[in-house]
Motif scaffolding. Structure first.
Motif, PDB file in Angstrom:
ATOM      1  N   ILE A  28      49.498  24.685  19.377  1.00 12.50           N
ATOM      2  CA  ILE A  28      48.322  24.238  19.144  1.00 12.50           C
ATOM      3  C   ILE A  28      47.627  23.206  20.326  1.00 12.50           C
ATOM      4  N   THR A  29      46.501  23.447  21.041  1.00 12.22           N
ATOM      5  CA  THR A  29      45.433  22.837  21.697  1.00 12.22           C
ATOM      6  C   THR A  29      44.268  21.959  20.901  1.00 12.22           C
ATOM      7  N   GLU A  30      44.347  20.589  21.456  1.00 13.56           N
ATOM      8  CA  GLU A  30      43.493  19.183  21.424  1.00 13.56           C
ATOM      9  C   GLU A  30      42.269  18.946  22.216  1.00 13.56           C
ATOM     10  N   VAL A  31      41.265  18.734  22.490  1.00 15.06           N
ATOM     11  CA  VAL A  31      40.534  18.138  23.457  1.00 15.06           C
ATOM     12  C   VAL A  31      39.459  17.776  22.061  1.00 15.06           C
ATOM     13  N   HIS A  32      40.724  16.365  22.963  1.00 20.54           N
ATOM     14  CA  HIS A  32      38.801  15.561  22.496  1.00 20.54           C
ATOM     15  C   HIS A  32      37.982  14.434  23.884  1.00 20.54           C
ATOM     16  N   TYR A  33      36.616  14.350  23.950  1.00 20.07           N
ATOM     17  CA  TYR A  33      36.403  13.547  25.114  1.00 20.07           C
ATOM     18  C   TYR A  33      35.776  11.789  24.436  1.00 20.07           C
ATOM     19  N   ARG A  45      50.577  21.142  21.768  1.00 21.38           N
ATOM     20  CA  ARG A  45      51.924  21.105  20.923  1.00 21.38           C
ATOM     21  C   ARG A  45      52.272  22.445  21.321  1.00 21.38           C
ATOM     22  N   ILE A  46      53.682  22.820  21.787  1.00 17.24           N
ATOM     23  CA  ILE A  46      54.104  24.008  21.992  1.00 17.24           C
ATOM     24  C   ILE A  46      55.617  24.305  21.135  1.00 17.24           C
ATOM     25  N   PHE A  47      56.004  24.793  20.329  1.00 12.56           N
ATOM     26  CA  PHE A  47      57.646  25.077  20.115  1.00 12.56           C
ATOM     27  C   PHE A  47      58.274  24.851  21.232  1.00 12.56           C
ATOM     28  N   ILE A  48      59.571  23.762  21.478  1.00 12.95           N
ATOM     29  CA  ILE A  48      60.601  23.714  22.065  1.00 12.95           C
ATOM     30  C   ILE A  48      61.360  24.992  22.012  1.00 12.95           C
ATOM     31  N   ASP A  49      61.573  25.923  21.554  1.00 16.87           N
ATOM     32  CA  ASP A  49      62.557  26.971  22.193  1.00 16.87           C
ATOM     33  C   ASP A  49      61.647  27.659  22.755  1.00 16.87           C
ATOM     34  N   ASP A  50      60.553  28.340  22.162  1.00 16.00           N
ATOM     35  CA  ASP A  50      59.022  29.137  23.233  1.00 16.00           C
ATOM     36  C   ASP A  50      59.277  28.471  24.293  1.00 16.00           C
ATOM     37  N   ASN A 140      47.003  31.116  20.696  1.00 25.62           N
ATOM     38  CA  ASN A 140      47.043  29.629  20.687  1.00 25.62           C
ATOM     39  C   ASN A 140      45.338  29.399  20.197  1.00 25.62           C
ATOM     40  N   VAL A 141      45.601  28.335  19.644  1.00 27.14           N
ATOM     41  CA  VAL A 141      44.361  27.500  19.153  1.00 27.14           C
ATOM     42  C   VAL A 141      44.115  26.398  19.280  1.00 27.14           C
ATOM     43  N   VAL A 142      42.223  26.207  19.316  1.00 27.93           N
ATOM     44  CA  VAL A 142      42.420  25.055  20.763  1.00 27.93           C
ATOM     45  C   VAL A 142      40.979  24.192  19.621  1.00 27.93           C
ATOM     46  N   ARG A 143      41.089  23.184  19.198  1.00 22.07           N
ATOM     47  CA  ARG A 143      40.437  22.375  18.615  1.00 22.07           C
ATOM     48  C   ARG A 143      39.723  21.627  19.562  1.00 22.07           C
ATOM     49  N   LEU A 144      38.123  21.503  19.738  1.00 25.97           N
ATOM     50  CA  LEU A 144      37.358  21.138  19.913  1.00 25.97           C
ATOM     51  C   LEU A 144      37.114  19.739  19.151  1.00 25.97           C
ATOM     52  N   ASN A 145      36.752  18.268  20.084  1.00 31.25           N
ATOM     53  CA  ASN A 145      35.742  17.372  19.833  1.00 31.25           C
ATOM     54  C   ASN A 145      35.224  16.400  20.851  1.00 31.25           C
ATOM     55  N   ILE A 146      34.087  17.125  20.090  1.00 33.40           N
ATOM     56  CA  ILE A 146      33.180  16.683  21.524  1.00 33.40           C
ATOM     57  C   ILE A 146      31.716  15.972  21.845  1.00 33.40           C
ATOM     58  N   ASN A 147      31.735  14.744  21.468  1.00 28.15           N
ATOM     59  CA  ASN A 147      30.394  13.814  21.194  1.00 28.15           C
ATOM     60  C   ASN A 147      30.022  14.417  19.570  1.00 28.15           C
ATOM     61  N   ASP A 148      31.557  14.205  18.393  1.00 26.44           N
ATOM     62  CA  ASP A 148      31.486  14.435  17.920  1.00 26.44           C
ATOM     63  C   ASP A 148      31.270  15.695  16.939  1.00 26.44           C
TER      64      ASP A 148
END
Length: 167
Positions: A28-33, A45-50, A140-148
């Motif tokens: 899971i990757t979160e991208v915030h501006y 966030r990546i599982f440690i074993d992977d 890979n889940v990507v969540r963007l939060n850019i300019n609301d």
């Protein structure tokens, strides 16, 4: 005899069910501006074993993650790998990612990356190839939060990019 077979069934079936457990490969990757800081902040966030399997396969077979005396090379390897596999274009231009560091929480590695000196975003494209080279089933889940504005993508090997246009 009937009750014996019934109890045997109650014990054996659950055991068989758990021996064929399916493993999910996901990050899971979160991208915030953060406009006030003129910074794009990325948390992956990546599982440690992977991640450990990846580091051992690509860099050093002797590496163990999340241990007390973890090798100092781990951050170097993670920076090299993540900045190769996560590509971001802002307003049509390739951004330079800076690896800040990592920490461990339960069974997850949390990696921090930043893109400084970004004063305006009208469009952002994220390509996330993390672990595709190790696991065929990786998502890979990507969540963007850019300019609301918020948008999420599920990226996989055949569809590894997501785009958010703001203007």
């Amino acid at each position: 005899m009937k009750s014996f077979n019934y109890y045997l069934l109650l014990v054996v079936v659950p055991l068989l069910a758990f021996t064929t457990a399916h493993k999910y490969y996901v990050s899971i990757t979160e991208v915030h501006y953060v406009k006030e800081k003129e910074s794009v902040q990325i948390i992956t966030r990546i599982f440690i074993d992977d991640l450990e399997k990846l580091v051992r396969a690509r860099f050093d077979e002797s590496i163990t993650l999340a241990v007390k005396n973890e090798s100092e090379k781990v951050d170097f390897y993670l920076e090299k790998y993540l900045t190769e596999k996560i590509k971001i274009k802002i307003n049509g231009k390739d951004a330079v990612l800076q690896f800040i560091g990592k920490e461990y929480e339960d069974d997850v590695a949390i990696c921090y990356i930043e893109i400084p000196k970004i004063d305006h975003i009208s469009e952002i494209e994220v390509q996330n190839l993390v672990l595709f080279d190790i696991f065929e089933e990786q998502q890979n889940v990507v969540r963007l939060n850019i300019n609301d504005k918020k948008k999420s993508f599920i990226l996989f090997k055949e569809n590894d990019k997501g785009l958010l246009k703001l203007d």
